[in-house]
Scaffold this motif. Structure first.
Motif, short mmCIF file in Angstrom:
data_model
loop_
_atom_site.label_atom_id
_atom_site.label_comp_id
_atom_site.label_asym_id
_atom_site.label_seq_id
_atom_site.Cartn_x
_atom_site.Cartn_y
_atom_site.Cartn_z
N GLU A 1 35.23 11.38 21.33
CA GLU A 1 34.13 11.65 20.39
C GLU A 1 32.92 10.76 20.65
OE1 GLU A 1 35.82 11.37 16.48
OE2 GLU A 1 36.67 13.39 16.61
N ARG A 2 32.75 10.36 21.89
CA ARG A 2 31.63 9.52 22.28
C ARG A 2 30.28 10.11 21.85
NH1 ARG A 2 29.76 4.50 23.58
NH2 ARG A 2 27.86 4.72 24.80
N HIS A 3 30.18 11.44 21.90
CA HIS A 3 28.91 12.10 21.58
C HIS A 3 28.50 11.94 20.12
CE1 HIS A 3 32.08 14.93 20.51
NE2 HIS A 3 31.21 15.58 19.76
N LEU A 4 29.41 11.48 19.28
CA LEU A 4 29.12 11.29 17.86
C LEU A 4 28.67 9.87 17.52
CD1 LEU A 4 32.14 13.22 16.28
CD2 LEU A 4 29.81 14.06 16.67
N SER A 5 28.73 8.98 18.49
CA SER A 5 28.46 7.56 18.23
C SER A 5 27.08 7.33 17.60
CB SER A 5 28.56 6.75 19.52
OG SER A 5 29.89 6.59 19.93
N SER A 6 26.06 7.95 18.16
CA SER A 6 24.71 7.66 17.67
C SER A 6 24.49 8.14 16.24
CB SER A 6 23.66 8.27 18.61
OG SER A 6 23.73 9.68 18.62
N GLN A 7 25.10 9.26 15.89
CA GLN A 7 24.95 9.74 14.51
C GLN A 7 25.71 8.85 13.53
OE1 GLN A 7 25.07 14.23 14.17
NE2 GLN A 7 25.52 14.04 16.34
N LEU A 8 26.87 8.36 13.95
CA LEU A 8 27.61 7.43 13.11
C LEU A 8 26.87 6.09 13.00
CD1 LEU A 8 31.22 8.20 14.41
CD2 LEU A 8 30.24 8.84 12.20
N ALA A 9 26.22 5.69 14.08
CA ALA A 9 25.40 4.48 14.04
C ALA A 9 24.22 4.66 13.08
CB ALA A 9 24.90 4.13 15.44
N ALA A 10 23.61 5.84 13.11
CA ALA A 10 22.49 6.13 12.21
C ALA A 10 22.94 6.08 10.74
CB ALA A 10 21.89 7.49 12.54
N ASP A 11 24.12 6.61 10.47
CA ASP A 11 24.67 6.55 9.10
C ASP A 11 24.86 5.10 8.65
OD1 ASP A 11 24.78 9.32 8.92
OD2 ASP A 11 26.88 9.42 9.59
N LYS A 12 25.47 4.32 9.52
CA LYS A 12 25.75 2.91 9.21
C LYS A 12 24.45 2.12 9.03
CE LYS A 12 28.44 -1.05 10.92
NZ LYS A 12 29.38 -1.51 11.98
N ALA A 13 23.48 2.38 9.91
CA ALA A 13 22.20 1.68 9.84
C ALA A 13 21.47 2.00 8.53
CB ALA A 13 21.34 2.08 11.04
N LEU A 14 21.50 3.27 8.14
CA LEU A 14 20.80 3.66 6.91
C LEU A 14 21.40 2.97 5.69
CD1 LEU A 14 18.64 5.34 5.58
CD2 LEU A 14 20.25 7.27 5.48
N GLN A 15 22.72 2.90 5.65
CA GLN A 15 23.38 2.20 4.53
C GLN A 15 22.95 0.74 4.48
OE1 GLN A 15 27.58 2.79 5.05
NE2 GLN A 15 27.48 4.99 4.68
N PHE A 16 22.86 0.12 5.64
CA PHE A 16 22.44 -1.28 5.70
C PHE A 16 20.99 -1.45 5.27
CE2 PHE A 16 20.40 -4.57 8.42
CZ PHE A 16 20.89 -5.68 7.74
N LEU A 17 20.11 -0.60 5.75
CA LEU A 17 18.69 -0.70 5.40
C LEU A 17 18.47 -0.53 3.90
CD1 LEU A 17 17.19 1.35 8.37
CD2 LEU A 17 17.06 -1.13 8.03
N ILE A 18 19.23 0.35 3.29
CA ILE A 18 19.15 0.52 1.84
C ILE A 18 19.59 -0.75 1.14
CG2 ILE A 18 20.13 1.76 -0.13
CD1 ILE A 18 20.27 4.25 1.69
N SER A 19 20.63 -1.38 1.66
CA SER A 19 21.18 -2.58 1.02
C SER A 19 20.24 -3.77 1.07
CB SER A 19 22.52 -2.96 1.67
OG SER A 19 22.33 -3.55 2.95
N ILE A 20 19.33 -3.80 2.05
CA ILE A 20 18.40 -4.92 2.15
C ILE A 20 16.99 -4.55 1.65
CG2 ILE A 20 19.66 -5.96 4.07
CD1 ILE A 20 17.43 -4.92 5.95
N ASP A 21 16.90 -3.37 1.04
CA ASP A 21 15.61 -2.90 0.49
C ASP A 21 14.52 -2.78 1.54
OD1 ASP A 21 16.54 -2.66 -2.16
OD2 ASP A 21 16.26 -4.82 -2.50
N TYR A 22 14.90 -2.33 2.72
CA TYR A 22 13.89 -2.05 3.75
C TYR A 22 13.05 -0.87 3.27
CZ TYR A 22 12.02 -2.01 8.51
OH TYR A 22 11.20 -2.12 9.61
N PRO A 23 11.76 -0.81 3.59
CA PRO A 23 10.88 0.23 3.07
C PRO A 23 11.45 1.64 3.22
CG PRO A 23 9.58 -1.41 4.21
CD PRO A 23 11.01 -1.78 4.43
N ALA A 24 11.60 2.32 2.10
CA ALA A 24 12.30 3.61 2.07
C ALA A 24 11.58 4.71 2.84
CB ALA A 24 12.51 4.04 0.62
#
Length: 211
Positions: A69-92
Motif C-alpha cells: 500500500e505504498r501508494h497510499l503513504s502520501s494521503q495518510l501523511a496528509a491526514d496526519k499532518a492536518l491533524q497536527f496543524l489543527i492541534s497547534i493552531d496553524y492558520p486554517a
C-alpha cells in the motif's frame, strides 16, 4: 509579526517525536527537501505558509518502498499532518493547500499537483532522488532490499531487461533519468537536468572502473 518560519522548531520536534521513516525518508531527507523547496519557492514566488509545513510534513507517514500500500503513504501523511496543524493552531486558511501539496508529492500516489505550492513540493522531493545524494539514496534503498549495485555479467543492461529490484544501477534507467521531464517548475527542471549530468558522469566513471 508571526512568520511561517517561526513554526519550524515545532515541526522538527513533531517529526523527531512521532514520525516513522525508512532509510530513504529520514530527517536528513526532510531537511534537504525543506531547503530545496524554499529555494524553489523563492524563484517561483510561492506561498511559504504552505511550502514550509508541507515540506517538513510530507513524509510524516511512510510505508516502506516495497509495501503493498505504498501508494497510499502520501494521503495518510496528509491526514496526519492536518491533524497536527489543527492541534497547534496553524492558520486554517492554509489547510487545504497544505493537504493537497503533501498528498500530491508522491510518485506512487499518481496525484496531479494543481497548485504552484504542490508542484514545488513534488519537485523538491523528486530532486532529492537525483545528483550525488540521489545516487547514495538509490544504493542505500537497494541494499535494504539486499540488491546488488550492478549485474556482473551486464552492468548497464545492454543485453538484458532492466531489473531495479535486483540492481541499484538499473533504477537510474527505469526511473531516475526520467524525472527531469516530470518537473513542474522551470527552476526544478533546471536543477534536475544539472543533477542528472552528474549522475551520468558517475556511470561513465563506474564503467571505466569495472569493465
Amino acid at each position: 509579526m508571526t512568520l511561517a518560519t517561526d513554526f519550524e522548531p515545532v515541526f522538527k520536534d513533531f517529526l523527531i517525536n512521532s514520525a516513522t521513516h525508512d532509510l530513504a525518508h529520514d530527517m536528513s531527507h526532510i531537511k534537504r527537501v525543506v531547503s530545496t523547496a524554499k529555494m524553489l519557492a523563492k524563484q517561483e514566488q510561492a506561498d511559504l505558509w504552505v511550502i514550509i509545513p508541507a515540506a517538513y510534513l510530507h513524509d510524516c507517514f511512510t510505508y516502506p518502498k516495497n509495501h503493498a500500500e505504498r501508494h497510499l503513504s502520501s494521503q495518510l501523511a496528509a491526514d496526519k499532518a492536518l491533524q497536527f496543524l489543527i492541534s497547534i493552531d496553524y492558520p486554517a486558511h492554509t489547510y487545504q493547500a497544505i493537504y493537497h501539496a503533501i498528498a500530491a508529492h508522491s510518485f506512487s500516489a499518481d496525484i496531479v499537483p494543481t497548485s504552484l505550492e504542490a508542484q514545488i513540493i513534488q519537485d523538491a522531493d523528486r530532486l532529492d532522488s537525483l545528483g550525488a545524494i540521489g545516487i547514495a539514496r538509490c544504493i542505500q534503498v537497494s541494499s535494504s532490499f539486499e540488491g546488488q549495485l550492478y549485474s556482473d555479467n551486464d552492468p548497464f543492461a545492454e543485453k538484458r531487461e532492466l531489473d531495479d529490484h535486483r540492481y541499484a544501477i538499473d533504477h537510474f534507467f527505469t526511473k531516475l533519468f526520467k524525472l527531469p521531464k516530470t518537473m513542474n517548475t522551470k527552476a526544478g527542471q533546471k536543477e534536475a537536468n544539472k543533477r542528472v549530468i552528474f549522475m551520468r558522469q558517475y556511470l561513465n566513471q563506474l564503467r571505466q572502473e569495472i569493465l
